[in-house]
Design a protein around this motif. Sequence first.
Motif, PDB file in Angstrom:
ATOM      1  N   VAL A  96      -5.581   7.903 -21.263  1.00  0.00           N
ATOM      2  CA  VAL A  96      -5.572   6.272 -21.640  1.00  0.00           C
ATOM      3  C   VAL A  96      -6.221   5.279 -20.379  1.00  0.00           C
ATOM      4  O   VAL A  96      -6.525   4.518 -20.886  1.00  0.00           O
ATOM      5  CB  VAL A  96      -4.391   5.717 -22.185  1.00  0.00           C
ATOM      6  CG1 VAL A  96      -3.901   6.528 -23.437  1.00  0.00           C
ATOM      7  CG2 VAL A  96      -3.146   5.925 -21.070  1.00  0.00           C
ATOM      8  N   ALA A  97      -6.430   6.119 -19.154  1.00  0.00           N
ATOM      9  CA  ALA A  97      -6.811   5.167 -18.267  1.00  0.00           C
ATOM     10  C   ALA A  97      -7.071   6.523 -16.986  1.00  0.00           C
ATOM     11  O   ALA A  97      -6.536   7.410 -17.094  1.00  0.00           O
ATOM     12  CB  ALA A  97      -5.861   4.127 -17.658  1.00  0.00           C
ATOM     13  N   ARG A  98      -8.110   6.310 -16.370  1.00  0.00           N
ATOM     14  CA  ARG A  98      -8.352   6.998 -15.028  1.00  0.00           C
ATOM     15  C   ARG A  98      -7.966   6.021 -13.674  1.00  0.00           C
ATOM     16  O   ARG A  98      -8.243   4.740 -13.935  1.00  0.00           O
ATOM     17  CB  ARG A  98     -10.220   7.313 -14.997  1.00  0.00           C
ATOM     18  CG  ARG A  98     -10.550   8.064 -16.181  1.00  0.00           C
ATOM     19  CD  ARG A  98     -12.016   8.302 -15.980  1.00  0.00           C
ATOM     20  NE  ARG A  98     -12.716   7.306 -16.650  1.00  0.00           N
ATOM     21  CZ  ARG A  98     -13.225   7.160 -17.987  1.00  0.00           C
ATOM     22  NH1 ARG A  98     -12.634   8.050 -18.603  1.00  0.00           N
ATOM     23  NH2 ARG A  98     -13.822   6.261 -18.590  1.00  0.00           N
ATOM     24  N   ALA A  99      -7.470   6.798 -12.909  1.00  0.00           N
ATOM     25  CA  ALA A  99      -7.037   6.093 -11.617  1.00  0.00           C
ATOM     26  C   ALA A  99      -7.722   6.675 -10.379  1.00  0.00           C
ATOM     27  O   ALA A  99      -7.819   7.917 -10.332  1.00  0.00           O
ATOM     28  CB  ALA A  99      -5.585   5.880 -11.577  1.00  0.00           C
ATOM     29  N   ARG A 100      -8.070   5.823  -9.291  1.00  0.00           N
ATOM     30  CA  ARG A 100      -8.669   6.290  -7.998  1.00  0.00           C
ATOM     31  C   ARG A 100      -7.620   5.748  -7.011  1.00  0.00           C
ATOM     32  O   ARG A 100      -7.316   4.533  -6.990  1.00  0.00           O
ATOM     33  CB  ARG A 100      -9.944   5.972  -7.660  1.00  0.00           C
ATOM     34  CG  ARG A 100     -10.392   6.413  -6.311  1.00  0.00           C
ATOM     35  CD  ARG A 100     -11.608   6.136  -6.059  1.00  0.00           C
ATOM     36  NE  ARG A 100     -12.139   4.539  -6.403  1.00  0.00           N
ATOM     37  CZ  ARG A 100     -12.058   3.612  -5.720  1.00  0.00           C
ATOM     38  NH1 ARG A 100     -11.228   3.952  -4.532  1.00  0.00           N
ATOM     39  NH2 ARG A 100     -12.367   2.383  -6.012  1.00  0.00           N
ATOM     40  N   LEU A 101      -6.998   6.874  -6.183  1.00  0.00           N
ATOM     41  CA  LEU A 101      -6.127   6.171  -5.228  1.00  0.00           C
ATOM     42  C   LEU A 101      -6.843   5.543  -3.906  1.00  0.00           C
ATOM     43  O   LEU A 101      -7.603   6.187  -3.442  1.00  0.00           O
ATOM     44  CB  LEU A 101      -5.139   7.392  -4.867  1.00  0.00           C
ATOM     45  CG  LEU A 101      -4.010   7.270  -3.424  1.00  0.00           C
ATOM     46  CD1 LEU A 101      -3.192   6.107  -4.131  1.00  0.00           C
ATOM     47  CD2 LEU A 101      -3.576   8.640  -3.232  1.00  0.00           C
ATOM     48  N   VAL A 102      -6.305   4.359  -3.704  1.00  0.00           N
ATOM     49  CA  VAL A 102      -6.809   3.628  -2.694  1.00  0.00           C
ATOM     50  C   VAL A 102      -6.070   3.775  -1.344  1.00  0.00           C
ATOM     51  O   VAL A 102      -6.585   4.178  -0.212  1.00  0.00           O
ATOM     52  CB  VAL A 102      -6.980   2.002  -2.944  1.00  0.00           C
ATOM     53  CG1 VAL A 102      -7.385   1.376  -2.008  1.00  0.00           C
ATOM     54  CG2 VAL A 102      -7.818   1.981  -4.351  1.00  0.00           C
ATOM     55  N   GLU A 103      -4.675   3.772  -1.430  1.00  0.00           N
ATOM     56  CA  GLU A 103      -3.778   3.855  -0.282  1.00  0.00           C
ATOM     57  C   GLU A 103      -2.437   3.997  -1.070  1.00  0.00           C
ATOM     58  O   GLU A 103      -2.001   3.744  -2.007  1.00  0.00           O
ATOM     59  CB  GLU A 103      -3.705   2.229   0.075  1.00  0.00           C
ATOM     60  CG  GLU A 103      -2.863   2.485   1.459  1.00  0.00           C
ATOM     61  CD  GLU A 103      -3.126   0.694   1.995  1.00  0.00           C
ATOM     62  OE1 GLU A 103      -2.524   0.575   3.064  1.00  0.00           O
ATOM     63  OE2 GLU A 103      -3.199  -0.251   1.125  1.00  0.00           O
ATOM     64  N   MET A 104      -1.899   4.962  -0.037  1.00  0.00           N
ATOM     65  CA  MET A 104      -0.341   5.257  -0.324  1.00  0.00           C
ATOM     66  C   MET A 104       0.378   4.530   0.576  1.00  0.00           C
ATOM     67  O   MET A 104       0.314   4.294   1.756  1.00  0.00           O
ATOM     68  CB  MET A 104       0.010   6.669   0.094  1.00  0.00           C
ATOM     69  CG  MET A 104      -0.536   7.618  -1.175  1.00  0.00           C
ATOM     70  SD  MET A 104      -0.056   9.600  -0.615  1.00  0.00           S
ATOM     71  CE  MET A 104       1.578   9.448  -1.449  1.00  0.00           C
ATOM     72  N   CYS A 105       1.654   3.730  -0.132  1.00  0.00           N
ATOM     73  CA  CYS A 105       2.474   2.904   0.773  1.00  0.00           C
ATOM     74  C   CYS A 105       3.760   3.146   0.415  1.00  0.00           C
ATOM     75  O   CYS A 105       4.243   4.120  -0.455  1.00  0.00           O
ATOM     76  CB  CYS A 105       2.077   1.405   0.180  1.00  0.00           C
ATOM     77  SG  CYS A 105       0.358   0.808   0.572  1.00  0.00           S
ATOM     78  N   SER A 106       4.662   2.311   0.959  1.00  0.00           N
ATOM     79  CA  SER A 106       6.018   2.312   0.772  1.00  0.00           C
ATOM     80  C   SER A 106       6.657   0.795   0.581  1.00  0.00           C
ATOM     81  O   SER A 106       6.069  -0.018   1.007  1.00  0.00           O
ATOM     82  CB  SER A 106       6.858   3.093   1.587  1.00  0.00           C
ATOM     83  OG  SER A 106       6.877   2.502   2.795  1.00  0.00           O
ATOM     84  N   ASP A 107       7.794   0.818  -0.142  1.00  0.00           N
ATOM     85  CA  ASP A 107       8.383  -0.207  -0.322  1.00  0.00           C
ATOM     86  C   ASP A 107       9.880  -0.410  -0.573  1.00  0.00           C
ATOM     87  O   ASP A 107      10.458   0.447  -1.169  1.00  0.00           O
ATOM     88  CB  ASP A 107       8.156  -0.782  -1.817  1.00  0.00           C
ATOM     89  CG  ASP A 107       8.575  -2.229  -2.266  1.00  0.00           C
ATOM     90  OD1 ASP A 107       9.154  -2.699  -1.243  1.00  0.00           O
ATOM     91  OD2 ASP A 107       7.941  -2.800  -3.271  1.00  0.00           O
ATOM     92  N   SER A 108      10.361  -1.005   0.446  1.00  0.00           N
ATOM     93  CA  SER A 108      12.172  -1.028   0.711  1.00  0.00           C
ATOM     94  C   SER A 108      12.935  -1.834  -0.027  1.00  0.00           C
ATOM     95  O   SER A 108      13.889  -1.930  -0.170  1.00  0.00           O
ATOM     96  CB  SER A 108      12.357  -1.106   2.022  1.00  0.00           C
ATOM     97  OG  SER A 108      12.160  -2.509   2.337  1.00  0.00           O
ATOM     98  N   THR A 109      12.231  -2.610  -1.093  1.00  0.00           N
ATOM     99  CA  THR A 109      12.706  -3.807  -1.959  1.00  0.00           C
ATOM    100  C   THR A 109      13.703  -2.815  -3.040  1.00  0.00           C
ATOM    101  O   THR A 109      13.258  -1.730  -3.738  1.00  0.00           O
ATOM    102  CB  THR A 109      11.650  -4.428  -2.929  1.00  0.00           C
ATOM    103  OG1 THR A 109      10.874  -5.036  -1.833  1.00  0.00           O
ATOM    104  CG2 THR A 109      12.338  -5.458  -4.015  1.00  0.00           C
ATOM    105  N   GLU A 110      14.894  -3.387  -3.246  1.00  0.00           N
ATOM    106  CA  GLU A 110      15.839  -2.479  -4.109  1.00  0.00           C
ATOM    107  C   GLU A 110      15.681  -2.332  -5.542  1.00  0.00           C
ATOM    108  O   GLU A 110      15.540  -1.309  -5.909  1.00  0.00           O
ATOM    109  CB  GLU A 110      17.082  -3.441  -4.237  1.00  0.00           C
ATOM    110  CG  GLU A 110      18.215  -2.774  -4.794  1.00  0.00           C
ATOM    111  CD  GLU A 110      19.627  -3.395  -4.609  1.00  0.00           C
ATOM    112  OE1 GLU A 110      20.566  -2.594  -5.113  1.00  0.00           O
ATOM    113  OE2 GLU A 110      19.739  -4.276  -4.112  1.00  0.00           O
ATOM    114  N   PHE A 111      15.040  -3.462  -6.336  1.00  0.00           N
ATOM    115  CA  PHE A 111      14.337  -3.299  -7.652  1.00  0.00           C
ATOM    116  C   PHE A 111      13.162  -3.743  -7.416  1.00  0.00           C
ATOM    117  O   PHE A 111      12.664  -4.935  -7.981  1.00  0.00           O
ATOM    118  CB  PHE A 111      15.146  -3.961  -8.555  1.00  0.00           C
ATOM    119  CG  PHE A 111      16.545  -3.594  -8.728  1.00  0.00           C
ATOM    120  CD1 PHE A 111      16.875  -2.489  -9.215  1.00  0.00           C
ATOM    121  CD2 PHE A 111      17.597  -4.201  -8.177  1.00  0.00           C
ATOM    122  CE1 PHE A 111      18.224  -1.984  -9.489  1.00  0.00           C
ATOM    123  CE2 PHE A 111      19.003  -3.713  -8.068  1.00  0.00           C
ATOM    124  CZ  PHE A 111      19.182  -2.516  -8.754  1.00  0.00           C
TER     125      PHE A 111
END
Length: 127
Positions: A96-111
Amino acid sequence: MSRMTVLRLHVEVIPPEEGGRQGPVCDGYRGAISFGEKTDDGIPVVHDTVLVFESVEQVPPGGSAAARAWVVAPEGLPGGLGPGSTFSYVEGRRPVARARLVEMCSDSTEFPAKDIEDAKTRRLDPA
């Protein structure tokens, strides 16, 4: 506190005439991504994400936008995934969609996707 893997993406929603969705993809979309891997039974291997667009609330079929995808179980992502990697969002066996990865990141927010407006612009850490 655990860190979640976040993929910053360029997402293009496939229009219905190409076999895609009839309606738009909206913020908070719980989407399954596929890298083309299949089980021995021919069923696509998918990875669940929560998708939030950075500058819009929804993307219509045929449209595209920058997005962030929080990966529910990142340990199952394929090795070698990096900027420029491409994959599909699928509903069942239908892309249903095509995606291209721009950047891998991380997030420490609980929700992290609970507050969608904050999730759109919150500072993410490099992976």
